[in-house]
Design a protein around this motif. Structure first.
Motif, mmCIF file in Angstrom:
data_model
loop_
_atom_site.group_PDB
_atom_site.id
_atom_site.type_symbol
_atom_site.label_atom_id
_atom_site.label_comp_id
_atom_site.label_asym_id
_atom_site.label_seq_id
_atom_site.Cartn_x
_atom_site.Cartn_y
_atom_site.Cartn_z
ATOM 1 N N PRO A 164 43.767 34.400 35.530
ATOM 2 C CA PRO A 164 43.521 34.363 36.969
ATOM 3 C C PRO A 164 43.759 35.719 37.622
ATOM 4 N N ALA A 165 42.786 36.172 38.428
ATOM 5 C CA ALA A 165 42.929 37.425 39.170
ATOM 6 C C ALA A 165 43.179 37.123 40.638
ATOM 7 N N VAL A 166 42.763 35.933 41.074
ATOM 8 C CA VAL A 166 43.018 35.462 42.436
ATOM 9 C C VAL A 166 43.536 34.038 42.291
ATOM 10 N N ASP A 180 33.207 46.449 50.605
ATOM 11 C CA ASP A 180 34.297 46.747 49.674
ATOM 12 C C ASP A 180 34.646 48.230 49.776
ATOM 13 N N GLU A 181 35.712 48.542 50.479
ATOM 14 C CA GLU A 181 36.138 49.938 50.683
ATOM 15 C C GLU A 181 34.961 50.842 51.024
ATOM 16 N N PRO A 182 34.243 50.529 52.087
ATOM 17 C CA PRO A 182 33.009 51.277 52.356
ATOM 18 C C PRO A 182 33.256 52.730 52.732
ATOM 19 N N SER A 190 39.160 33.463 37.833
ATOM 20 C CA SER A 190 39.712 33.964 36.568
ATOM 21 C C SER A 190 38.669 34.743 35.795
ATOM 22 N N TYR A 191 39.144 35.771 35.098
ATOM 23 C CA TYR A 191 38.305 36.485 34.134
ATOM 24 C C TYR A 191 38.693 36.002 32.751
ATOM 25 N N SER A 192 37.801 35.369 32.055
ATOM 26 C CA SER A 192 38.066 34.803 30.724
ATOM 27 C C SER A 192 39.407 34.067 30.699
ATOM 28 N N PHE A 223 27.408 37.921 37.884
ATOM 29 C CA PHE A 223 26.890 38.886 36.914
ATOM 30 C C PHE A 223 27.969 39.415 35.982
ATOM 31 N N VAL A 224 29.204 38.951 36.205
ATOM 32 C CA VAL A 224 30.284 39.397 35.328
ATOM 33 C C VAL A 224 30.536 38.289 34.308
ATOM 34 N N GLU A 225 30.548 38.690 33.055
ATOM 35 C CA GLU A 225 30.735 37.735 31.973
ATOM 36 C C GLU A 225 32.120 37.077 32.079
ATOM 37 N N THR A 285 39.988 47.172 52.367
ATOM 38 C CA THR A 285 40.343 48.576 52.592
ATOM 39 C C THR A 285 41.726 48.889 52.058
ATOM 40 N N HIS A 286 41.895 50.124 51.614
ATOM 41 C CA HIS A 286 43.202 50.614 51.191
ATOM 42 C C HIS A 286 43.904 51.329 52.326
ATOM 43 N N ASN A 287 43.157 51.500 53.402
ATOM 44 C CA ASN A 287 43.648 52.328 54.488
ATOM 45 C C ASN A 287 44.270 51.427 55.551
ATOM 46 N N GLY A 306 45.883 45.160 50.199
ATOM 47 C CA GLY A 306 46.786 44.873 49.090
ATOM 48 C C GLY A 306 46.716 45.981 48.073
ATOM 49 N N PRO A 307 47.725 46.055 47.218
ATOM 50 C CA PRO A 307 47.759 47.133 46.218
ATOM 51 C C PRO A 307 46.608 47.028 45.222
ATOM 52 N N SER A 308 46.323 48.122 44.553
ATOM 53 C CA SER A 308 45.225 48.171 43.595
ATOM 54 C C SER A 308 45.392 47.096 42.522
ATOM 55 N N GLY A 309 44.317 46.430 42.220
ATOM 56 C CA GLY A 309 44.352 45.413 41.170
ATOM 57 C C GLY A 309 44.822 44.049 41.629
ATOM 58 N N CYS A 310 45.011 43.867 42.935
ATOM 59 C CA CYS A 310 45.549 42.581 43.409
ATOM 60 C C CYS A 310 44.466 41.526 43.548
ATOM 61 N N GLY A 311 43.210 41.907 43.382
ATOM 62 C CA GLY A 311 42.149 40.900 43.414
ATOM 63 C C GLY A 311 41.282 40.935 44.660
ATOM 64 N N LYS A 312 41.357 42.014 45.446
ATOM 65 C CA LYS A 312 40.567 42.088 46.675
ATOM 66 C C LYS A 312 39.068 42.057 46.385
ATOM 67 N N SER A 313 38.642 42.933 45.474
ATOM 68 C CA SER A 313 37.204 42.988 45.166
ATOM 69 C C SER A 313 36.751 41.682 44.528
ATOM 70 N N THR A 314 37.586 41.154 43.655
ATOM 71 C CA THR A 314 37.245 39.901 42.989
ATOM 72 C C THR A 314 36.988 38.803 44.019
ATOM 73 N N LEU A 315 37.885 38.707 44.998
ATOM 74 C CA LEU A 315 37.729 37.677 46.024
ATOM 75 C C LEU A 315 36.478 37.937 46.853
HETATM 76 N N1 LIG Z 1 35.085 42.526 34.997
HETATM 77 C C1 LIG Z 1 36.392 42.228 34.814
HETATM 78 N N2 LIG Z 1 36.783 41.680 33.642
HETATM 79 C C2 LIG Z 1 38.089 41.384 33.444
HETATM 80 N N3 LIG Z 1 39.055 41.589 34.341
HETATM 81 C C3 LIG Z 1 38.722 42.124 35.522
HETATM 82 C C4 LIG Z 1 37.362 42.477 35.821
HETATM 83 N N4 LIG Z 1 37.318 43.003 37.058
HETATM 84 C C5 LIG Z 1 38.584 42.973 37.509
HETATM 85 N N5 LIG Z 1 39.432 42.451 36.604
HETATM 86 C C6 LIG Z 1 40.872 42.262 36.766
HETATM 87 O O1 LIG Z 1 41.101 41.464 37.887
HETATM 88 C C7 LIG Z 1 42.184 41.975 38.655
HETATM 89 C C8 LIG Z 1 41.749 42.208 40.077
HETATM 90 O O2 LIG Z 1 40.761 43.219 40.085
HETATM 91 P P1 LIG Z 1 40.038 43.667 41.424
HETATM 92 O O3 LIG Z 1 38.976 44.620 41.047
HETATM 93 O O4 LIG Z 1 39.656 42.471 42.178
HETATM 94 O O5 LIG Z 1 41.212 44.435 42.176
HETATM 95 P P2 LIG Z 1 41.186 45.195 43.566
HETATM 96 O O6 LIG Z 1 42.228 44.563 44.412
HETATM 97 O O7 LIG Z 1 39.826 45.271 44.106
HETATM 98 O O8 LIG Z 1 41.686 46.623 43.123
HETATM 99 P P3 LIG Z 1 41.258 48.050 43.719
HETATM 100 O O9 LIG Z 1 41.976 48.188 45.002
HETATM 101 O O10 LIG Z 1 41.789 49.003 42.699
HETATM 102 O O11 LIG Z 1 39.783 48.070 43.842
HETATM 103 C C9 LIG Z 1 42.659 43.229 37.954
HETATM 104 O O12 LIG Z 1 43.805 42.893 37.202
HETATM 105 C C10 LIG Z 1 41.541 43.595 37.062
HETATM 106 O O13 LIG Z 1 42.022 44.162 35.881
#
Ligand SMILES: Nc1ncnc2c1ncn2[C@@H]1O[C@H](COP(=O)(O)OP(=O)(O)OP(=O)(O)O)[C@@H](O)[C@H]1O
Ligand SMILES: [Mg+2]
Lengths: 269, 312
Positions: free
Chosen positions: A38-40, A190-192, A33-35, A76-78, A221-223, A57-66
């Motif tokens: 939940p993102a994942v 991450d999407e290299p 979760s961010y603050s 390093f993220v607050e 990957t988005h591809n 998965g589609p943009s914003g689904c939490g791939k990078s977060t995971l």
């Molecule tokens: N530093 C952050 N602070 C608050 N919310 C964040 C932060 N980084 C990501 N999020 C939120 O977490 C969710 C998942 O973000 P994430 O970057 O993991 O998506 P993603 O699947 O990697 O998307 P993309 O394909 O566009 O890179 C999004 O709703 C995003 O807004």
């Protein structure tokens, strides 16, 4: 020091098939979760050793977060909180006895945008091992890492030039070489290829095939074609939920979830 | 944006592009900007001209070698001697001492602010530093005289009331905010992707800071040092008040000294008649100072271009 020994031989049922590979990293009921948002959400799937696992998965689904939670780059993220277990060879990556620096030495990462240091090509490679106390010959290490990243032939005569003089694709391969120089167990990517042209992309895809023998790779990957071409396992996320995880061929040709099918065939909203 | 609005815009727009309008407002702004630029160029040229002319007069009386290499500066009394080295030495002593204090402290503060401090701490400390940088220098002079020197004399009784040490310390305190805030800006301009890349290789935050962030921001950090050093060289009031007005070529921080700028002030405030040799010394010293700072600027430009680590 963490060891890469005694990784449990997990046997799990994945899409109706027995998962017989050795599990190097087990993602178990992980919520990030961010603050507080939940993102994942409660995601569980295993990462098989010496295989390529892709996360789609589609943009914003939490791939990078995971992905970033695996080597604790989220630290390093607050405001980030991680619940559940990420066990790397039996150690919970988030347990209080674990040193995050040690985790990152064992689990390397390549970022979406190439981020070489503004130093020479040579120093970009030797930097990580040297600060971590590497005592061997850095010449050898640099050559070996650059060869593994299929960059050696292109740069062997200009090792002491700035890394920023390289093209984008070369810079990304340099970043891969830099990560490989640490000889990590797992390489997170991450999407290299998202900033690269098709030729550089296919270079890197070929490269990943070869690296599989020695490293475990997790790639976001988005591809779709890329995921289908290179990965052994695929995880499909949507809005923070794991919709499906399975053997790549099966997930792309006979997905068990309708939403997966819609996404991989491009009929996605 | 609604489509009806853009249709309105199209109807409203004057489509006769052949009609050339004279935009008076623009013309006036452009001319007044050009005028301002001219004023500063002309002023600089006049200053250089006057400095050169009066120094010429000086060097017709005094042999240049006596000026540049002479070790005694007694311009106002008989028998006079015009060796500038004691003044140069005073300036160097203050500048060096101030830099010795301010560079490490300022860089450390900048590193703390940019890499370690919470946004809250930063939002308090940064404005405080900027206020410090705006305090009139004469205040620093009194601070030296009434606080720093008495404090130092408790530790070192042999210290003179006017001494280079307390001058160097207050000038150091004075230039510290410049170094801290400008270096902080330079470090914060280093892209986060570099820090992330370093952390991902198993670096500790100390290693990331000292081996990636500071080297990448080095050109800005060096620029802050050089700017601060130029300020220290040119500083007048604080130094005069703290270190006095005794030309001195001895290698000690404990005695009174005189810097080049302090000499200029001393003579300008006295009743030295225009045109005499004593009056011309002002211009010789000023021209010398001008050349020194010019060289420093050129060298710093050169250093900056050498050190520039571009990170994009
Ligand atoms: N530093 C952050 N602070 C608050 N919310 C964040 C932060 N980084 C990501 N999020 C939120 O977490 C969710 C998942 O973000 P994430 O970057 O993991 O998506 P993603 O699947 O990697 O998307 P993309 O394909 O566009 O890179 C999004 O709703 C995003 O807004
Ligand atoms: Mg992402």
């Amino acid at each position: 020091m963490m060891t890469n020994q005694n990784c449990a031989q997990n046997l799990e049922l994945v899409s109706g098939q027995l998962f017989t590979d050795e599990v190097i990293l087990d993602i178990d009921d992980v919520t990030i979760s961010y603050s507080g948002n939940p993102a994942v959400k409660s995601v569980s799937f295993p990462i098989a050793k010496n295989k390529i696992t892709s996360i789609i998965g589609p943009s914003g689904c939490g791939k990078s977060t995971l992905l970033r939670s695996i080597n604790r780059m989220n630290d390093f993220v607050e405001g980030v909180t991680v619940q559940g277990q990420l066990s790397y060879c039996g150690h919970d990556v988030y347990s209080s006895e674990i040193d995050p620096v040690e985790v990152r030495r064992n689990i390397g990462m390549v970022f979406q945008k190439p981020n070489p240091f503004p130093k020479t090509i040579y120093k970009n490679i030797s930097w990580g091992p040297v600060i971590n106390g590497y005592k061997g010959s850095t010449d050898e290490l640099v050559e070996k890492s650059l060869r593994q990243a299929a960059l050696w032939e292109e740069v062997k005569d200009r090792l002491h030039e700035s890394a920023l003089s390289l093209s984008g694709g070369q810079q990304q391969r340099l970043c891969i070489a830099r990560a490989l120089a640490m000889e990590p167990d797992i390489l997170l990517m991450d999407e290299p290829c998202s900033a690269l042209d098709p030729i550089s992309t296919s270079h890197i895809e070929d490269l990943l095939f070869e690296l599989k023998a020695r490293y475990t790779i997790v790639i976001v990957t988005h591809n779709m074609q890329q995921a289908a071409r290179i990965s052994d396992y695929t995880a499909f996320l949507e809005m923070g939920d794991l919709i499906e995880f399975g053997v790549t061929d099966q997930l792309f040709t006979r997905p068990s979830q309708r939403r997966t099918e819609e996404y991989v065939t491009g009929r996605f909203g | 944006m609604s489509s009806s609005k853009s249709v309105d815009m199209q109807q409203m727009r004057d489509i006769d592009i052949t009609k050339k309008k004279v935009r008076w407002g623009e013309w006036m702004i452009e001319s007044s900007l050009a005028l301002c630029a001219t004023i500063s160029v002309v002023t600089t040229a006049v200053i250089i001209f006057i400095l050169a002319k009066e120094s010429m007069g000086f060097f017709q009386v005094v042999v240049p070698a006596d000026f540049f290499f002479g070790t005694s500066w007694v311009p106002l009394l008989e028998p006079s001697s015009y060796g500038v080295l004691p003044l140069l030495w005073g300036t160097l002593l203050i500048t060096f001492g101030a830099a010795l204090f301010a560079i490490p402290t300022g860089l450390a503060s900048a590193i703390y602010l940019s890499e370690y401090a919470s946004p809250r701490t930063r939002s308090i400390v940064k404005p405080v530093l900027e206020v410090l940088a705006g305090i009139p220098t004469v205040v620093y002079g009194y601070f030296a005289l009434t606080f720093v020197t008495p404090l130092l004399r408790m530790l070192m009784p042999e210290l003179q009331v006017f001494n280079a040490l307390s001058g160097a310390i207050v000038v150091g305190i004075m230039i510290l905010p410049t170094i801290a805030t400008l270096s902080d800006n330079a470090l914060r301009a280093v892209p986060d992707s570099l820090r992330q890349g370093a952390y991902a290789l198993g670096a500790t935050s100390y290693e990331v800071t000292t081996r990636v962030v500071v080297p990448a921001g080095l050109s800005g950090v060096m620029a802050s040092f050089l700017l601060a050093i130029s300020r220290a060289i040119g500083e007048t009031m604080a130094v005069t008040l703290a270190a006095g007005a005794t030309p001195n070529l001895s290698f000690t921080f404990l005695e009174s000294i005189q810097t080049m700028t302090a000499y200029i002030v001393q003579v300008s405030m006295g009743d030295t008649p225009a045109g005499g040799i004593a009056y011309q010394t002002l211009f010789a010293v000023a021209a010398f100072l001008f050349v020194i700072t010019l060289i420093l600027n050129i060298v710093s430009q050169w250093i900056l271009s050498k050190f520039r680590e571009e990170y994009e």
